[in-house]
Design an enzyme around this catalytic site. Sequence first.
Site, PDB file in Angstrom:
ATOM      1  N   ASP A  36     -33.396  61.500  19.179  1.00  0.00           N
ATOM      2  CA  ASP A  36     -32.729  62.603  18.477  1.00  0.00           C
ATOM      3  C   ASP A  36     -33.781  63.659  18.172  1.00  0.00           C
ATOM      4  OD1 ASP A  36     -29.774  62.729  16.865  1.00  0.00           O
ATOM      5  OD2 ASP A  36     -31.311  64.157  16.206  1.00  0.00           O
ATOM      6  N   LEU A 165     -13.784  56.656  20.530  1.00  0.00           N
ATOM      7  CA  LEU A 165     -13.859  55.918  19.261  1.00  0.00           C
ATOM      8  C   LEU A 165     -13.364  56.787  18.114  1.00  0.00           C
ATOM      9  CD1 LEU A 165     -16.442  57.135  17.533  1.00  0.00           C
ATOM     10  CD2 LEU A 165     -17.736  55.755  19.104  1.00  0.00           C
ATOM     11  N   ARG A 166     -12.861  56.117  17.074  1.00  0.00           N
ATOM     12  CA  ARG A 166     -12.434  56.836  15.868  1.00  0.00           C
ATOM     13  C   ARG A 166     -13.390  56.487  14.749  1.00  0.00           C
ATOM     14  NH1 ARG A 166      -6.935  53.759  15.682  1.00  0.00           N
ATOM     15  NH2 ARG A 166      -8.468  52.227  16.320  1.00  0.00           N
ATOM     16  N   ASN A 226      -6.740  64.243  23.030  1.00  0.00           N
ATOM     17  CA  ASN A 226      -6.898  64.720  21.655  1.00  0.00           C
ATOM     18  C   ASN A 226      -5.840  65.770  21.303  1.00  0.00           C
ATOM     19  OD1 ASN A 226      -8.967  63.032  21.119  1.00  0.00           O
ATOM     20  ND2 ASN A 226     -10.532  64.590  20.799  1.00  0.00           N
ATOM     21  N   LEU A 268       2.055  59.123  13.584  1.00  0.00           N
ATOM     22  CA  LEU A 268       3.298  59.685  13.045  1.00  0.00           C
ATOM     23  C   LEU A 268       3.297  59.622  11.519  1.00  0.00           C
ATOM     24  CD1 LEU A 268       6.147  58.465  15.472  1.00  0.00           C
ATOM     25  CD2 LEU A 268       5.250  60.786  15.193  1.00  0.00           C
ATOM     26  N   GLY A 271       0.941  64.131   6.600  1.00  0.00           N
ATOM     27  CA  GLY A 271      -0.211  64.307   5.717  1.00  0.00           C
ATOM     28  C   GLY A 271      -0.522  65.773   5.534  1.00  0.00           C
ATOM     29  N   GLY A 275      -7.860  66.920  10.545  1.00  0.00           N
ATOM     30  CA  GLY A 275      -9.180  67.545  10.393  1.00  0.00           C
ATOM     31  C   GLY A 275     -10.178  66.739  11.199  1.00  0.00           C
ATOM     32  N   CYS A 278     -13.297  66.417  15.668  1.00  0.00           N
ATOM     33  CA  CYS A 278     -12.810  66.447  17.052  1.00  0.00           C
ATOM     34  C   CYS A 278     -11.540  67.280  17.245  1.00  0.00           C
ATOM     35  CB  CYS A 278     -12.586  65.020  17.550  1.00  0.00           C
ATOM     36  SG  CYS A 278     -14.123  64.091  17.698  1.00  0.00           S
TER      37      CYS A 278
HETATM   38  P1  NAD Z   1     -23.056  64.271  15.510  1.00  0.00           P
HETATM   39  O1  NAD Z   1     -23.117  65.666  15.043  1.00  0.00           O
HETATM   40  O2  NAD Z   1     -22.733  63.185  14.530  1.00  0.00           O
HETATM   41  O3  NAD Z   1     -24.408  63.851  16.227  1.00  0.00           O
HETATM   42  C1  NAD Z   1     -25.036  64.603  17.205  1.00  0.00           C
HETATM   43  C2  NAD Z   1     -26.530  64.276  17.171  1.00  0.00           C
HETATM   44  O4  NAD Z   1     -27.140  64.890  18.306  1.00  0.00           O
HETATM   45  C3  NAD Z   1     -27.254  64.802  15.943  1.00  0.00           C
HETATM   46  O5  NAD Z   1     -27.961  63.754  15.319  1.00  0.00           O
HETATM   47  C4  NAD Z   1     -28.205  65.867  16.503  1.00  0.00           C
HETATM   48  O6  NAD Z   1     -29.423  65.975  15.787  1.00  0.00           O
HETATM   49  C5  NAD Z   1     -28.422  65.352  17.905  1.00  0.00           C
HETATM   50  N1  NAD Z   1     -28.877  66.378  18.854  1.00  0.00           N
HETATM   51  C6  NAD Z   1     -28.383  67.622  19.049  1.00  0.00           C
HETATM   52  N2  NAD Z   1     -29.072  68.255  20.010  1.00  0.00           N
HETATM   53  C7  NAD Z   1     -30.025  67.402  20.443  1.00  0.00           C
HETATM   54  C8  NAD Z   1     -31.032  67.487  21.420  1.00  0.00           C
HETATM   55  N3  NAD Z   1     -31.207  68.615  22.156  1.00  0.00           N
HETATM   56  N4  NAD Z   1     -31.842  66.425  21.608  1.00  0.00           N
HETATM   57  C9  NAD Z   1     -31.686  65.315  20.867  1.00  0.00           C
HETATM   58  N5  NAD Z   1     -30.730  65.180  19.919  1.00  0.00           N
HETATM   59  C10 NAD Z   1     -29.907  66.205  19.705  1.00  0.00           C
HETATM   60  O7  NAD Z   1     -21.985  64.261  16.685  1.00  0.00           O
HETATM   61  P2  NAD Z   1     -20.895  63.146  17.019  1.00  0.00           P
HETATM   62  O8  NAD Z   1     -19.800  63.173  16.011  1.00  0.00           O
HETATM   63  O9  NAD Z   1     -21.594  61.870  17.325  1.00  0.00           O
HETATM   64  O10 NAD Z   1     -20.277  63.752  18.368  1.00  0.00           O
HETATM   65  C11 NAD Z   1     -21.020  63.794  19.564  1.00  0.00           C
HETATM   66  C12 NAD Z   1     -20.080  64.182  20.693  1.00  0.00           C
HETATM   67  O11 NAD Z   1     -19.084  63.160  20.856  1.00  0.00           O
HETATM   68  C13 NAD Z   1     -19.303  65.468  20.466  1.00  0.00           C
HETATM   69  O12 NAD Z   1     -19.118  66.109  21.686  1.00  0.00           O
HETATM   70  C14 NAD Z   1     -17.955  64.995  19.931  1.00  0.00           C
HETATM   71  O13 NAD Z   1     -16.926  65.902  20.183  1.00  0.00           O
HETATM   72  C15 NAD Z   1     -17.777  63.711  20.715  1.00  0.00           C
HETATM   73  N6  NAD Z   1     -16.945  62.702  20.062  1.00  0.00           N
HETATM   74  C16 NAD Z   1     -17.061  62.490  18.708  1.00  0.00           C
HETATM   75  C17 NAD Z   1     -16.284  61.507  18.104  1.00  0.00           C
HETATM   76  C18 NAD Z   1     -16.364  61.280  16.619  1.00  0.00           C
HETATM   77  O14 NAD Z   1     -15.465  60.617  16.080  1.00  0.00           O
HETATM   78  N7  NAD Z   1     -17.378  61.772  15.914  1.00  0.00           N
HETATM   79  C19 NAD Z   1     -15.396  60.738  18.871  1.00  0.00           C
HETATM   80  C20 NAD Z   1     -15.336  60.964  20.244  1.00  0.00           C
HETATM   81  C21 NAD Z   1     -16.116  61.946  20.831  1.00  0.00           C
END
Ligand code: NAD
Length: 457
Positions: A36, A165-166, A226, A268, A271, A275, A278
């Site tokens: 990260d 994942l949720r 979604n 269904l 609420g 939000g 995603c």
């Molecule tokens: P998040 O914001 O929780 O985490 C993203 C991480 O990536 C952060 O820790 C950030 O510091 C790191 N990051 C950003 N740029 C970087 C780089 N250049 N190098 C290294 N690290 C970097 O995001 P998330 O909620 O885990 O979502 C990630 C992706 O998955 C998104 O596209 C989201 O739409 C998708 N997604 C999220 C969920 C969810 O429930 N959160 C579910 C399905 C899909």
Amino acid sequence: MDFVGKMKIGVIGAGYVGLVSAACFAEFGFEVCVLDKNENRIENLSKGIIPIYEPGLDVSILKSREAGNLRFTTDMYDCFTDADVIIIAVGTPQKQGADDADLSDVISVVENICLGLTRNKHVCILTKSTVPVGTGNIIKKKISYLRPDLTIHTHYDIVSNPEFLREGSAIHDFMLPDRIIIGLDDVSKKAKSTLMELYGAIASSGNTTLFFTSIETSELIKYASNSFLAVKISFINEIANLCERTGADVSMVAKGMGLDSRIGDKFLNTGPGYGGSCFPKDTRAIVKTASNLGIDLSIIKTAIKSNDNRKEDMAKRIITEFGDIKGKVISVLGLTFKPETDDIRESPSIVVIKTLLEAGAFINIYDPMFKPEDIKVTEAKKDFNNDSVQFMPSIYEAANQSDGIVLMTEWSEFRFMNKDKIKDLMSKSDRPPLFFDFRNMFTKDEMKMFDYFSIGK
Ligand code: NAD
């Protein structure tokens, strides 16, 4: 889970998706390294401090760290060298001032990956981040431009593997998904066998379909799924409005509809609007992608508008019931967009709180994930930028001397609150204290000590 191989996996992005994926793959016995750009986050993870709340994640990470399968780094060479699979799990938020997905983190990660690719081995570059259709193609072009010495399908492959994942049940969802969507080029034999190995343990449960398709189709499946769920939520919320005017009960309408297997009973629950990190951004992004191509996704557009209105309508209901809300103290129960997470991105609570603040109310917030002493509270307060907001350590302290309560998130803790005690703590007037239950957690009978408002009934 049984040991299934020592494939090496580099995961980029230590957020909800990256950490859960890394922890689960490490539990399968793969050797996982998480990168990260946030040094503080990596330093904490290396000490066993988990930056997000996700049930079971701390135990899973600890177990795999002790087994030596999981480590954390900020050094990309450390993460990429020897990796068989590199997973992109960085954020794709909405662009500032626009509806498109901001791909800058994905692109910068791809540029970094290019520095680590070699001619000595084949690497699968797998996108788990939610990216607009066509992004796989952009990644391919970027790599072939930056690394003309390498050949696609020989030295690397691009795979779309959107995550479903949720938050709140992420480990379960990752380990036991209905389907795993894998988009790759037909000719990518090596990529296909790597993906079969990667997901072999999950597929062997017999309950998961590994669905192979093209990269573009895979990218679109994520957005279409979604958006469909977002439409379903907006749909039942509008039906709830109709129930309120007709004497029907939305919970029973939803139950009756859900008995039809063509419809299903999920998503269904009425609420205060959807939000999270995603649905809001993904619905806006797919509409933008389509509109760039001259296609009007009118149903999704309407669902977005309906959802935006819904959040404001919730606040208006409270204001209308009070008549004059100026100077009133309102306790908001739940700040997160759903229970069992600490994520407040695009939470309906934020819109409701901001609208009440604008109308002159004082707000007490209680959320099990945001106790006043938590470091996260400082960050959350920035959303409001208003001295009239206070975070409280318990439901009872939030309710003390307040004029109304608004239940925004269905944390199970709320179900067990002592309602009589709360009523006694609230400020006294000639009317019973007001309680707005925007998750229909209670029945009118259970709440008879309050002037009780649910939705869709
Ligand atoms: P998040 O914001 O929780 O985490 C993203 C991480 O990536 C952060 O820790 C950030 O510091 C790191 N990051 C950003 N740029 C970087 C780089 N250049 N190098 C290294 N690290 C970097 O995001 P998330 O909620 O885990 O979502 C990630 C992706 O998955 C998104 O596209 C989201 O739409 C998708 N997604 C999220 C969920 C969810 O429930 N959160 C579910 C399905 C899909």
